[in-house]
Design an enzyme around this catalytic site. Structure first.
Site, PDB file in Angstrom:
ATOM      1  N   HIS A 184      42.195  24.147 -34.775  1.00 15.64           N
ATOM      2  CA  HIS A 184      41.782  23.391 -33.596  1.00 15.64           C
ATOM      3  C   HIS A 184      40.288  23.063 -33.705  1.00 15.64           C
ATOM      4  O   HIS A 184      39.484  23.520 -32.909  1.00 15.64           O
ATOM      5  CB  HIS A 184      42.048  24.193 -32.318  1.00 15.64           C
ATOM      6  N   ASP A 187      40.034  17.222 -33.324  1.00 15.86           N
ATOM      7  CA  ASP A 187      40.656  17.106 -32.008  1.00 15.86           C
ATOM      8  C   ASP A 187      40.118  15.896 -31.247  1.00 15.86           C
ATOM      9  O   ASP A 187      40.858  15.234 -30.506  1.00 15.86           O
ATOM     10  CB  ASP A 187      40.441  18.386 -31.201  1.00 15.86           C
TER      11      ASP A 187
END
Length: 238
Positions: free
Chosen positions: A156, A161
């Site tokens: 992540h 992202d």
């Protein structure tokens, strides 16, 4: 639409900005008129504390990595981040989390909060929950819904992202814009005809098969977003 927007994401040592957790990565991608401007800010940040293993398992960032990069502390880059964000609309997935950490870090330096910087916030998580009630609204789930390739998202990371969220946001809001908004916002077909003077010599070129197929694919995407209420097909009786 001329609003300066910033697609934003952060990674941290944990979930609680008011209980000692700190930011370890910041990423922001600037967008105007629904197009990325290629102006961006991406920073790895030394948190001045340990990074728990469970947090590192999510974003892949360890203290050793940050020390090897000679990463700055937030105090060294906070003003740069504040200046980058100032006056923009921030597009964030689960905005409460990221804004909470930004406000905490800014507060430690005596800088204004996100609101104090004149920013507005659009939370794509809240948008997704309204658009698709009862369905998964994570970034991964939205990428799947809108056929966005997320194969490079091993961890992540804030930058990847942001890139994915930019595509998701554009897909989620595509139905809010139409050609009349984009080319002048005329009030009626008669108004539009009066504004557009077509020279007699203007050639009319019919779309080819490939262009028609691309157009149908675009309408399929709009149907998915609007739950089958795409105005082009509705008004055409398709």
């Amino acid at each position: 639409m001329n609003t300066r927007q910033i697609i934003l994401d952060t990674e941290t040592t944990g979930l609680y900005p008011n209980s000692g957790d700190r930011m370890v990565e910041f990423a922001g991608l600037e967008m105007t008129n629904r197009r990325l401007t290629h102006r961006a800010l991406h920073l790895y940040i030394h948190p001045g504390r340990d990074i728990p293993e469970d947090a590192a398992a999510v974003h892949g960032i360890t203290l050793a990595d940050l020390e090897a990069k000679n990463a700055p502390t937030f105090e060294q880059v906070g003003q740069q981040i504040a200046d980058f964000l100032r006056g923009a609309e921030l597009i964030i997935h689960n905005a409460k989390f990221d804004v909470g950490f930004l406000d905490m870090e800014f507060g430690r330096m005596g800088l204004p909060t996100v609101e104090g910087l004149g920013c507005t916030v659009t939370d794509t998580l809240g948008m997704a929950r309204k658009m698709f009630p009862g369905q998964k609204a994570s970034l991964d789930a939205l990428c799947t819904r809108f056929d966005i390739d997320r194969s490079k998202r091993v961890f992540h990371g804030a930058l990847i992202d942001c890139e994915l969220l930019g595509e998701v946001y554009l897909a989620m809001t595509r139905g809010q814009y139409d050609l009349m908004d984009e080319y002048g916002g005329y009030g009626s077909e008669d108004d539009a005809a009066a504004k557009i003077q077509r020279p007699p010599s203007l050639k009319v070129l019919s779309a080819g098969e490939a262009e028609l197929a691309e157009h149908e694919a675009y309408l399929d995407t709009l149907d998915k977003i609007t739950a089958g209420k795409c105005l082009w097909r509705t008004e055409a009786g398709a």
